[in-house]
Design a protein around this motif. Sequence first.
Motif, PDB file in Angstrom:
ATOM      1  N   LYS A   1      28.554  37.939  53.776  1.00  9.14           N
ATOM      2  CA  LYS A   1      29.152  37.060  52.765  1.00  9.14           C
ATOM      3  C   LYS A   1      28.539  37.329  51.398  1.00  9.14           C
ATOM      4  N   LEU A   2      27.234  37.520  51.365  1.00  8.30           N
ATOM      5  CA  LEU A   2      26.565  37.814  50.097  1.00  8.30           C
ATOM      6  C   LEU A   2      27.023  39.169  49.562  1.00  8.30           C
ATOM      7  N   ILE A   3      27.171  40.160  50.439  1.00  5.95           N
ATOM      8  CA  ILE A   3      27.677  41.462  50.004  1.00  5.95           C
ATOM      9  C   ILE A   3      29.062  41.309  49.392  1.00  5.95           C
ATOM     10  N   SER A   4      29.895  40.484  50.018  1.00  5.68           N
ATOM     11  CA  SER A   4      31.244  40.260  49.496  1.00  5.68           C
ATOM     12  C   SER A   4      31.205  39.606  48.128  1.00  5.68           C
ATOM     13  N   LEU A   5      30.327  38.634  47.941  1.00  8.38           N
ATOM     14  CA  LEU A   5      30.228  37.976  46.639  1.00  8.38           C
ATOM     15  C   LEU A   5      29.770  38.947  45.556  1.00  8.38           C
ATOM     16  N   LEU A   6      28.789  39.774  45.875  1.00  7.98           N
ATOM     17  CA  LEU A   6      28.272  40.723  44.887  1.00  7.98           C
ATOM     18  C   LEU A   6      29.292  41.811  44.552  1.00  7.98           C
ATOM     19  N   SER A   7      30.279  42.010  45.417  1.00  2.87           N
ATOM     20  CA  SER A   7      31.325  43.008  45.187  1.00  2.87           C
ATOM     21  C   SER A   7      32.624  42.385  44.696  1.00  2.87           C
ATOM     22  N   SER A   8      32.646  41.070  44.512  1.00  8.23           N
ATOM     23  CA  SER A   8      33.898  40.324  44.399  1.00  8.23           C
ATOM     24  C   SER A   8      34.713  40.627  43.154  1.00  8.23           C
ATOM     25  N   MET A   9      34.099  41.133  42.084  1.00  7.09           N
ATOM     26  CA  MET A   9      34.840  41.390  40.855  1.00  7.09           C
ATOM     27  C   MET A   9      35.267  42.850  40.735  1.00  7.09           C
ATOM     28  N   TRP A  10      35.356  43.535  41.868  1.00  5.96           N
ATOM     29  CA  TRP A  10      35.646  44.963  41.892  1.00  5.96           C
ATOM     30  C   TRP A  10      36.970  45.313  41.236  1.00  5.96           C
TER      31      TRP A  10
END
Length: 487
Positions: free
Chosen positions: A264-273
Amino acid sequence: MSFKFPNIESLGLPQELPTAATAFAVTALASSTFIRLKQHIEGLSTKNNDPDVRKKRSLLHEKFAMSKVPEDLDYIVIGSGMGGLSCAAILARLGKKVLVLEQHRDVAGGGTHMFDLKGYTFDSGLHYTVPWSQPLFALTCLKKPKDCIPFDLMTEADDTIEKVYLVNPDDAASSENITEPFRVRYKEPHLADLYRMFPEEKEGLDQYIQASNDSMDFVKFFLLSKLFPKWLQSWYWACIPARYLAPVSTTAKELLPRYIKNKKLISLLSSMWIDTGARPDRASFMMTASVFRGIPMEGGCYPRGGSTEMAKELVTDISHKEANKTSCQMLLMAEYDWFAEFSPNGDHDVQEHGYVMDLTEKRLAGYNACKAAWQERALSVFLRYFPKAKDHIAVIDISTPLSIQYYLRATQGGAVGLDVTPARFADPALRQILDPISPIPGLALTGQDVSMCGVTLCQLSGVITAFRLEGFWAAAKIVLQSVLLGN
């Protein structure tokens, strides 16, 4: 110095144009694509109460005529986006005669032009930028920043810039039940939220922060390198510490799991891709991290009056727009192949957005059906997050990669240019290919493929190309003039 924006659709190869002039192209190649589904609640109204002003023709809409072309041109600029116009403005400040050519039949501005649809006016490409656009306008136009077009920060009362909703596309219940979003906020107070939400990932977050800081420093090194002649660039890059190159040479998908275990944290850190134009499994970690960190640091903003005001800042223009409605732009990633079967083949002329595209009747029916399906799907997603908008939608429009390819001449409808893959920034050979000064005598390059995607970086690319064309002392003159003016 005035700029001309001719329509060159029927010009072919104009042998009448001076051969001594230097031409340069604004690059627009891509291997990944946005679909732009504009779910318009309402738009912008156009007002101009001065009858004399209404009679005049804006330079942004000036049609081509060979009689308008001077005989002693210094430069021909192909493309009137922010890169081309910024470069042309700098060259004109240096006393050069510049001709700007634009393939769009009605308006200049590239991705910053706006279009009218059913009585409303909408952006063709820009959804937000960063405040650095304003000082760049000051540099190119020899103005004080306060005298340039204003850019308003796009934040909520708590400084929220982005709301990130994480859903599992394979889980219908997850997709239908909207949870509280993660709020990305101006000046990054949300980083403390991440540490609080994922206490077991403190060490990994620390490593991510360091790698993303190095990535943002690399952006500065990369752009600075564009100012140097090619022969000096290899020496320049040899002096850059390896720590700044490491996060550039791999994708976000590859690097983040080395630091972070929580998906989930990985997804958040990538979320503005999506602001990079490439998925985290293709984009350099540098780009994915730079948008998640850099945009909150600087603040997302929008030009007051609409994106076309950015082109007007660079040319003399007399029109006026007043924003009094609300619009929403949805961006979805798509493959060009999904729409390739509807690609124009020259059989018949039909209308899309008021312009002519060549499609057979059968292909047109299929194309419209495909667009309608995407529109219905996008609208359902939109209303899931903004249910109060139902019954208040005045106009809905959808564009596809074919639309972008047609209006911007972007290969396969790539709205943000070349993929921002690790090789594009880390491979010395590719850096040489994408240098502002091409190996073709008399041809230079500018725009997002020379620098990076984003309107502000396109502006900067135009400035860099002009500086490379005219040399160190000309660049020093421009900068010194701006400094003495108080910029």
